[in-house]
Motif scaffolding. Structure first.
Motif, PDB file in Angstrom:
ATOM      1  N   LYS A 127      -7.462 -12.605 -15.950  1.00 63.20           N
ATOM      2  CA  LYS A 127      -7.672 -13.291 -16.750  1.00 63.20           C
ATOM      3  C   LYS A 127      -7.849 -14.631 -16.592  1.00 63.20           C
ATOM      4  O   LYS A 127      -6.922 -15.515 -16.026  1.00 63.20           O
ATOM      5  CB  LYS A 127      -6.815 -12.649 -18.158  1.00 63.20           C
ATOM      6  N   GLY A 128      -9.604 -14.920 -17.346  1.00 57.21           N
ATOM      7  CA  GLY A 128      -9.548 -16.964 -16.826  1.00 57.21           C
ATOM      8  C   GLY A 128     -10.268 -16.945 -15.660  1.00 57.21           C
ATOM      9  O   GLY A 128     -11.098 -18.004 -15.487  1.00 57.21           O
ATOM     10  N   ASP A 129      -9.937 -16.018 -14.291  1.00 55.38           N
ATOM     11  CA  ASP A 129     -11.223 -16.556 -13.417  1.00 55.38           C
ATOM     12  C   ASP A 129     -12.889 -16.265 -13.474  1.00 55.38           C
ATOM     13  O   ASP A 129     -12.819 -16.052 -14.114  1.00 55.38           O
ATOM     14  CB  ASP A 129     -10.532 -15.397 -12.212  1.00 55.38           C
ATOM     15  N   ASN A 130     -12.895 -16.809 -12.269  1.00 50.91           N
ATOM     16  CA  ASN A 130     -14.699 -16.937 -12.964  1.00 50.91           C
ATOM     17  C   ASN A 130     -15.071 -17.183 -11.136  1.00 50.91           C
ATOM     18  O   ASN A 130     -14.393 -16.789  -9.584  1.00 50.91           O
ATOM     19  CB  ASN A 130     -15.386 -17.979 -13.223  1.00 50.91           C
ATOM     20  N   ARG A 144     -16.875 -14.362 -15.605  1.00 54.34           N
ATOM     21  CA  ARG A 144     -16.063 -14.823 -15.770  1.00 54.34           C
ATOM     22  C   ARG A 144     -14.932 -13.776 -16.609  1.00 54.34           C
ATOM     23  O   ARG A 144     -15.607 -12.973 -17.058  1.00 54.34           O
ATOM     24  CB  ARG A 144     -16.065 -16.203 -16.971  1.00 54.34           C
ATOM     25  N   VAL A 177     -12.524 -12.828 -19.077  1.00 50.62           N
ATOM     26  CA  VAL A 177     -12.691 -13.799 -20.119  1.00 50.62           C
ATOM     27  C   VAL A 177     -10.502 -13.346 -21.242  1.00 50.62           C
ATOM     28  O   VAL A 177     -10.004 -13.856 -21.523  1.00 50.62           O
ATOM     29  CB  VAL A 177     -13.821 -13.402 -21.278  1.00 50.62           C
ATOM     30  N   GLN A 191     -10.924 -11.997 -24.391  1.00 50.67           N
ATOM     31  CA  GLN A 191     -10.408 -13.038 -25.473  1.00 50.67           C
ATOM     32  C   GLN A 191     -10.803 -11.559 -26.908  1.00 50.67           C
ATOM     33  O   GLN A 191     -11.765 -11.780 -26.679  1.00 50.67           O
ATOM     34  CB  GLN A 191     -11.617 -14.181 -25.575  1.00 50.67           C
TER      35      GLN A 191
END
Length: 468
Positions: free
Chosen positions: A7-10, A142, A144, A146
């Protein structure tokens, strides 16, 4: 090799036609949003009731075992769109109950480019799982994750959608905050590692504090991760077009060639029949494109333009031996893509804005097509009626040109019911097109849906399941 993100990686992805698998057992949608993070209208919501964006760049189709395929041709996404959001939701229960909620992106060669498995879903019933977004002239993916406890309604309002109609400026909602990441997950985990495992890519500070035994253990973990990494997955073949909607031309994986200035372009191993040739030239002066036969004799020109930075789509024919040869005269860098006719942009009641020659597909009932041409050169439109045409290696004979005029003008053409190819043979300037007075198709099918159920209207249809 599969690259798993947390999570949060791109990560950068190819600017190409990608296939995104979303699993499992959840409802999937895509939101095409601007730089402000908001949709421009209902047509920017792609879901099971409206499975294709008007641009043709984003489409949804069902997959096996509860998965859903999202086809995203990043080369065709409109410039006004900054991000494509991948949305998952549930009609009953929470997302934590979904089995193996994940996103996997396949490249044009069928191999996995990047993947993300959601491991921390909670009580939320809707989530932006991932996004494709523009960055540094290309595209990135990405992870996300969320979520929204108030479901699709909260997610929609957060991206500019009024649940009762058109996008409006509404107060922002606060998304569910992500739980803090455990210390061992602070470093990026490479492919093959499991959530919660010790980091295989420690930070500089972590590395400086390691003992020799820990460093040796880290090296062994790297070796084991490489040995355990699964082979790259292969995306399933594209589904065959529904015969009631499509009846012409082969279906195949698009091909791309690039170069500079004058050249001869050869593309091998194509299925015989009519195909689209998409040409983009960055430069001034003359642009010409001709097919070459087996004796290297030029056929009738496909492109004949003096416009700067030419771009457009035209139709060519692949011979029986599957080898297409094209002679290009250009002054500057260029890209050529060979595409199936089934990937032609759809004519709909939404305004389509473009430039240059184009191949459009009308699949609905009888309708009127309105064109506004803004140039001072030739504007020529040909129609190919595909209904009843059964030979995929040919095009039906066209009648006389539906439009053959010079200079800026507005035209309205009465169209028979589809499937129908509407080919802008010459249009070296900006133009717009849209349908009006569209009648239902006599087959009882909606123009863009393989089911016989009526398509719910825009955002209201998408959000209806959220309100029960």
């Amino acid at each position: 090799m599969l690259r798993g993100l947390i999570k949060g990686d791109n990560a950068f992805v190819p600017t190409a036609a990608l296939r995104v698998a979303v699993g499992n057992g959840v409802d999937v949608a895509a939101l095409l949003v601007t730089e402000q993070g908001r949709v421009r209208g209902d047509s920017d919501i792609v879901f099971d009731g409206a499975p294709a964006h008007p641009s043709g760049a984003v489409r949804l189709s069902p997959g096996a075992d509860g998965a859903v395929w999202l086809d995203a041709d990043l080369t065709g996404v409109e410039e006004a769109i900054a991000r494509v959001l991948v949305v998952a939701s549930t009609e009953e229960g929470a997302l934590r109950d979904a089995r193996a909620l994940s996103v996997e992106v396949f490249g044009p060669d069928g191999g996995t480019v990047v993947a993300y498995e959601v491991t921390d879903a909670g009580a939320e019933t809707a989530m932006v799982v991932a996004e494709l977004y523009r960055r540094s002239g290309g595209w990135k993916f990405r992870a996300v994750g969320q979520g929204y406890v108030d479901g699709l309604t909260g997610l929609a309002v957060d991206h500019g959608v009024d649940p009762d109609g058109e996008p409006q400026e509404l107060p922002e909602r606060i998304p569910v905050p992500a739980p803090p990441a455990p210390a061992q997950d602070l470093a990026e985990a490479p492919a093959g590692t499991q959530p919660g495992a010790p980091p295989l890519r420690p930070t500089r500070d972590q590395l400086l504090n390691m003992t020799q035994d820990q460093i040796r253990a880290l090296a062994q973990a790297h070796a084991q991760a490489r040995a355990d990494a699964p082979p790259a997955a292969t995306a399933p073949p594209l589904p065959e077009p529904d015969p009631s909607v499509w009846a012409c031309g082969p279906v195949f994986k698009p091909r791309t060639a690039t170069g500079r200035d004058n050249d001869v372009i050869t593309v091998e191993d194509l299925p015989p029949g009519p195909v689209m040739v998409e040409l983009a030239v960055k430069g001034e002066h003359y642009t010409g494109l001709w097919p070459l036969d087996d004796s290297n004799t030029k056929g009738r020109y496909l492109v004949n333009s003096t416009e700067e930075d030419f771009r457009g789509r035209v139709i060519a024919f692949v011979p029986e031996h599957g080898r297409l040869r094209l002679r290009l005269e250009a002054n500057g860098s260029w890209q050529v893509r060979i595409l199936p006719l089934a990937e032609a942009r759809r004519l709909t009641e939404n305004l389509l804005e473009s430039w240059g020659p184009e191949v459009l597909l009308h699949t609905g009932g009888t309708a009127d097509a309105t064109f506004q041409y803004k140039g001072n050169s030739n504007f020529i439109v040909h129609l190919y009626r595909l209904a009843g045409h059964t030979d995929p290696t040919t095009l039906p004979e066209r009648g006389r040109a539906a439009v053959n005029e010079i200079g800026a003008r507005k035209e309205t053409l009465p169209l028979p019911e589809g499937p129908l190819l509407v080919c802008l043979i010459a249009a070296d300037a900006p133009w717009t097109a849209r349908l009006k007075d569209v009648r239902p198709h006599s087959s009882g099918r909606n123009a863009d849906s393989p089911t016989k159920q009526p398509v719910p209207r825009g955002a209201r249809g998408w959000l209806r399941r959220a309100r029960g």
